[in-house]
Design a protein around this motif. Structure first.
Motif, short mmCIF file in Angstrom:
data_model
loop_
_atom_site.label_atom_id
_atom_site.label_comp_id
_atom_site.label_asym_id
_atom_site.label_seq_id
_atom_site.Cartn_x
_atom_site.Cartn_y
_atom_site.Cartn_z
N SER A 2 0.77 -1.27 0.05
CA SER A 2 -0.07 -0.11 -0.07
C SER A 2 0.81 1.17 0.02
CB SER A 2 -1.12 -0.02 1.18
OG SER A 2 -1.74 -0.96 1.27
N SER A 3 0.39 2.43 -0.63
CA SER A 3 0.83 3.49 -0.46
C SER A 3 0.35 4.51 0.80
CB SER A 3 0.67 4.26 -1.67
OG SER A 3 1.36 5.72 -1.66
N HIS A 26 5.63 -1.47 2.53
CA HIS A 26 4.82 -0.42 1.93
C HIS A 26 5.75 0.58 1.28
CE1 HIS A 26 1.31 -2.74 3.28
NE2 HIS A 26 2.01 -2.91 4.67
N ARG A 27 4.86 1.51 0.70
CA ARG A 27 5.41 2.75 0.13
C ARG A 27 4.99 3.63 1.30
NH1 ARG A 27 3.12 6.93 -3.04
NH2 ARG A 27 4.66 8.14 -3.90
N ASP A 44 10.01 6.07 1.13
CA ASP A 44 10.00 6.48 -0.23
C ASP A 44 9.76 7.98 -0.58
OD1 ASP A 44 9.19 3.94 -2.21
OD2 ASP A 44 8.53 3.63 -0.09
N ILE A 67 -2.39 7.54 -3.03
CA ILE A 67 -2.45 7.33 -1.57
C ILE A 67 -3.30 6.18 -1.44
CG2 ILE A 67 -2.80 8.24 0.60
CD1 ILE A 67 -1.79 11.09 -0.24
N ASP A 68 -3.17 5.36 -0.80
CA ASP A 68 -4.04 4.15 -0.31
C ASP A 68 -4.50 4.37 1.08
OD1 ASP A 68 -3.87 2.65 -2.75
OD2 ASP A 68 -1.90 2.20 -1.93
#
Length: 251
Positions: A2-3, A26-27, A44, A67-68
């Motif tokens: 996920s971001s 995750h990012r 990141d 964005i998640d």
């Protein structure tokens, strides 16, 4: 993977959560008012984001890309009885803890709604459902945040966007060290605070809270409210069974 965008990632819970989520692959977009405080974080993106500044928020969201999950963690605290609380300081807490959280959520929401998936994770507190002497302004800002978040949960139910409130108990994050405080001359309320601070054994570490937040990011579904730590679970369970017509003091 996920971001995930995190506010208030310079220290404490926010920084530990950024580290934990990055370890899980995750990012992570870590943000803070001063991006230099994010140096050394293996994530990141490290971005400037002051939640009280709309231009800052807009710029950070534009740079962040997709964005998640939004983890709203930025916040402030001070100690004072209600009578001794400067109104400017009360307004500052609302600007950061409540309005700031909603400002960033508003900026993130359009892309989540378009994709019909995503998650808003608000770091609240047991103070969002209880009160302690000397803690009214902080509690009020968190109670208000809980009202906004619960309303969002209702409004977003048809858009595939989850909303959850993480409610930690006391955390050894450093936020209480040298905390800003105010009192009246010859303080008539001094006896309320004669018992000292919170015992270390009652505190969760930032890393423990971070692991719980990372679990909430990864769970397929989440409840609206999640106590974090044994103290939180105990206090909030007692709060839920306390008489509604009397003040409740955690014990």
């Amino acid at each position: 993977m996920s971001s995930i965008l995190i506010t208030g990632a310079s220290r404490g819970i926010g920084r530990a959560t950024a580290v934990e989520l990055a370890k899980r692959g995750h990012r992570v977009i870590a943000t803070a008012r001063d991006p230099r405080t994010l140096d050394g974080l293996d994530v990141d993106l490290r971005l400037r984001l002051d939640v009280t500044d709309q231009a800052d928020v807009d710029a950070a969201i534009a740079q962040a890309g997709e964005i998640d999950t939004f983890i709203s963690n930025a916040g402030a605290i001070f100690a004072a009885t209600v009578e001794a609380s400067p109104t400017a300081e009360i307004e500052r807490l609302y600007a950061q803890n409540t309005v700031g959280a909603i400002r960033v959520a508003q900026a993130v929401l359009p892309q989540l709604r378009r994709r019909r998936e995503g998650r808003l994770l608000f770091v609240s507190s047991i103070a969002g459902r209880t009160v302690l002497p000397g803690n009214a302004a902080y509690s009020a800002s968190k109670w208000a945040l809980e009202a906004f978040a619960e309303t969002l949960a209702v409004e977003l139910a048809g858009f595939g966007v989850d909303v959850t409130l993480a409610e930690p108990g006391p955390v050894s994050s450093g936020a209480l060290d040298g905390m800003l405080s105010y009192s009246l001359p010859d303080d008539p309320y001094a006896a309320l605070f004669a018992g000292g601070g919170i015992p270390a054994e009652m505190m969760s570490s930032p890393e423990q809270v971070a692991a719980a937040l990372a679990d909430l990011v990864e769970q397929p579904t989440v409840p609206l409210r999640v106590p974090i730590g044994p103290v939180a679970a105990h206090v909030l369970a007692a709060r839920d069974t306390a008489p509604y017509d009397q003040p409740f003091l955690p014990s």
